[in-house]
Design a protein around this motif. Structure first.
Motif, PDB file in Angstrom:
ATOM      1  N   THR A 198      36.965  50.993  41.277  1.00  0.00           N
ATOM      2  CA  THR A 198      38.267  50.591  40.766  1.00  0.00           C
ATOM      3  C   THR A 198      38.181  49.518  39.692  1.00  0.00           C
ATOM      4  OG1 THR A 198      39.320  51.203  42.845  1.00  0.00           O
ATOM      5  CG2 THR A 198      40.519  49.716  41.417  1.00  0.00           C
ATOM      6  N   PRO A 199      37.438  48.420  39.865  1.00  0.00           N
ATOM      7  CA  PRO A 199      37.344  47.440  38.779  1.00  0.00           C
ATOM      8  C   PRO A 199      36.795  48.033  37.492  1.00  0.00           C
ATOM      9  CG  PRO A 199      36.551  46.492  40.825  1.00  0.00           C
ATOM     10  CD  PRO A 199      36.768  47.942  41.083  1.00  0.00           C
ATOM     11  N   ARG A 200      35.877  48.971  37.586  1.00  0.00           N
ATOM     12  CA  ARG A 200      35.327  49.589  36.383  1.00  0.00           C
ATOM     13  C   ARG A 200      36.403  50.372  35.650  1.00  0.00           C
ATOM     14  NH1 ARG A 200      31.758  52.417  38.660  1.00  0.00           N
ATOM     15  NH2 ARG A 200      30.178  50.782  38.740  1.00  0.00           N
ATOM     16  N   GLY A 254      38.660  40.495  33.156  1.00  0.00           N
ATOM     17  CA  GLY A 254      38.802  41.941  33.186  1.00  0.00           C
ATOM     18  C   GLY A 254      37.703  42.661  33.937  1.00  0.00           C
ATOM     19  N   ARG A 255      36.563  42.015  34.139  1.00  0.00           N
ATOM     20  CA  ARG A 255      35.447  42.658  34.844  1.00  0.00           C
ATOM     21  C   ARG A 255      35.677  42.747  36.343  1.00  0.00           C
ATOM     22  NH1 ARG A 255      30.214  39.497  32.891  1.00  0.00           N
ATOM     23  NH2 ARG A 255      29.262  41.030  34.290  1.00  0.00           N
ATOM     24  N   THR A 256      36.671  42.032  36.863  1.00  0.00           N
ATOM     25  CA  THR A 256      36.925  42.035  38.306  1.00  0.00           C
ATOM     26  C   THR A 256      38.310  42.559  38.655  1.00  0.00           C
ATOM     27  OG1 THR A 256      37.730  39.743  38.207  1.00  0.00           O
ATOM     28  CG2 THR A 256      35.382  40.063  38.607  1.00  0.00           C
ATOM     29  N   LEU A 257      38.991  43.183  37.710  1.00  0.00           N
ATOM     30  CA  LEU A 257      40.364  43.635  37.946  1.00  0.00           C
ATOM     31  C   LEU A 257      40.413  44.850  38.865  1.00  0.00           C
ATOM     32  CD1 LEU A 257      42.176  43.388  34.486  1.00  0.00           C
ATOM     33  CD2 LEU A 257      42.515  41.955  36.488  1.00  0.00           C
ATOM     34  N   SER A 258      41.477  44.906  39.671  1.00  0.00           N
ATOM     35  CA  SER A 258      41.776  46.097  40.455  1.00  0.00           C
ATOM     36  C   SER A 258      43.261  46.450  40.378  1.00  0.00           C
ATOM     37  CB  SER A 258      41.364  45.900  41.918  1.00  0.00           C
ATOM     38  OG  SER A 258      39.965  45.697  42.021  1.00  0.00           O
ATOM     39  N   VAL A 287      53.000  36.475  33.610  1.00  0.00           N
ATOM     40  CA  VAL A 287      53.800  35.473  34.317  1.00  0.00           C
ATOM     41  C   VAL A 287      54.632  36.142  35.415  1.00  0.00           C
ATOM     42  CG1 VAL A 287      55.690  33.825  34.081  1.00  0.00           C
ATOM     43  CG2 VAL A 287      53.861  33.856  32.386  1.00  0.00           C
ATOM     44  N   ALA A 288      55.227  37.285  35.106  1.00  0.00           N
ATOM     45  CA  ALA A 288      56.026  38.000  36.103  1.00  0.00           C
ATOM     46  C   ALA A 288      55.168  38.445  37.285  1.00  0.00           C
ATOM     47  CB  ALA A 288      56.717  39.199  35.455  1.00  0.00           C
ATOM     48  N   LEU A 289      53.964  38.930  37.012  1.00  0.00           N
ATOM     49  CA  LEU A 289      53.069  39.341  38.093  1.00  0.00           C
ATOM     50  C   LEU A 289      52.706  38.159  38.982  1.00  0.00           C
ATOM     51  CD1 LEU A 289      50.665  41.715  36.115  1.00  0.00           C
ATOM     52  CD2 LEU A 289      52.469  42.375  37.702  1.00  0.00           C
ATOM     53  N   THR A 290      52.475  37.003  38.365  1.00  0.00           N
ATOM     54  CA  THR A 290      52.149  35.810  39.137  1.00  0.00           C
ATOM     55  C   THR A 290      53.326  35.377  39.999  1.00  0.00           C
ATOM     56  OG1 THR A 290      50.633  35.089  37.379  1.00  0.00           O
ATOM     57  CG2 THR A 290      51.337  33.438  38.978  1.00  0.00           C
ATOM     58  N   LEU A 291      54.525  35.413  39.444  1.00  0.00           N
ATOM     59  CA  LEU A 291      55.710  35.011  40.198  1.00  0.00           C
ATOM     60  C   LEU A 291      55.978  35.937  41.373  1.00  0.00           C
ATOM     61  CD1 LEU A 291      58.152  34.005  37.307  1.00  0.00           C
ATOM     62  CD2 LEU A 291      56.860  32.498  38.816  1.00  0.00           C
ATOM     63  N   SER A 338      43.303  41.265  41.824  1.00  0.00           N
ATOM     64  CA  SER A 338      42.533  42.146  42.701  1.00  0.00           C
ATOM     65  C   SER A 338      43.352  43.318  43.226  1.00  0.00           C
ATOM     66  CB  SER A 338      41.992  41.344  43.890  1.00  0.00           C
ATOM     67  OG  SER A 338      43.057  40.782  44.643  1.00  0.00           O
ATOM     68  N   GLY A 339      44.672  43.321  42.958  1.00  0.00           N
ATOM     69  CA  GLY A 339      45.521  44.405  43.416  1.00  0.00           C
ATOM     70  C   GLY A 339      46.307  44.081  44.657  1.00  0.00           C
ATOM     71  N   GLY A 340      45.955  42.988  45.350  1.00  0.00           N
ATOM     72  CA  GLY A 340      46.691  42.591  46.527  1.00  0.00           C
ATOM     73  C   GLY A 340      47.925  41.796  46.169  1.00  0.00           C
TER      74      GLY A 340
END
Length: 209
Positions: free
Chosen positions: A43-45, A123-127, A188-192, A198-200
């Motif tokens: 998934t991160p890839r 970006g190398r650890t995104l899910s 910012v919206a995702l953080t709020l 990580s997708g969680g």
């Protein structure tokens, strides 16, 4: 005669089915046993590829529109699209997005370099697809304006960014500027809303869901 009858084997009863013998099954080469944790690393890839794909599209669109603006727009004669409200007005911006901090071009260049490095590392650890979209927009926009600051006049780290879109009272901007702003708003919206890279998700109490 009696010996011949004794040597004959009785025919099997057709009403009684023969027991089925299971056939040996060989392991399928196309479906190998995956080691533990391998499904998580895929998934991160994919999210990294999505991030860079979005960044490439934004960068290419920004570069093409800037080349066209320099070639076809006369700075002294703006092109009216919707009266005086929406026009194509060519300017050279030494500052940040929307013509801010015009006297700190070299510092803004270093900040853009730092943003690019930071986005690539994250970006190398995104899910999360949403985080990949937001970071991709920011990365593509940062690269678009960074190229201007490095390669355009008056010189390296001092180059002026090409802006050409004017909407009402809003400062003149370009594709990179709008991409950075949209990406930043999304992050910012995702953080709020507690959506992590990580997708969680994180509740308001700080517990991971």
């Amino acid at each position: 005669m009696s010996d011949d009858r004794e040597d004959r084997t009785p025919d099997p009863d057709p009403a009684v089915p023969e027991p089925a013998v299971p056939e040996p099954t060989a392991p399928e080469p196309d479906d190998p046993v995956r080691p533990a944790g391998s499904a998580v690393s895929v998934t991160p890839r994919r999210m990294t590829l999505l991030l860079f794909g979005i960044a490439v599209v934004v960068f290419a669109l920004d570069l093409v529109t800037k080349i066209a603006a320099v070639a076809f727009i006369d700075p002294r004669n703006p092109v009216e699209l919707i009266g005086d409200t929406v026009t194509l007005t060519l300017i050279r911006n030494p500052g940040a997005a929307f013509s801010m901090a015009t006297g700190m071009t070299w510092l803004l260049t270093l900040v853009a370099v730092g943003v690019v490095i930071g986005v690539v590392r994250i970006g190398r650890t995104l899910s999360s697809r949403w985080w990949a979209l937001g970071l991709g927009l920011v990365l593509g926009g940062a690269l678009g304006n960074l190229v201007d600051r490095i390669f355009r006049s008056p010189g390296p780290l001092q180059g002026h960014v090409v802006d050409f879109v004017s909407v009402g009272w809003w400062p003149v901007f370009n594709v990179a500027d709008s991409s950075i702003v949209c990406g930043a708003i999304l992050l910012v919206a995702l953080t709020l809303f507690g959506i992590e890279p990580s997708g969680g998700t994180t509740s308001r109490k700080g517990d991971a869901a």
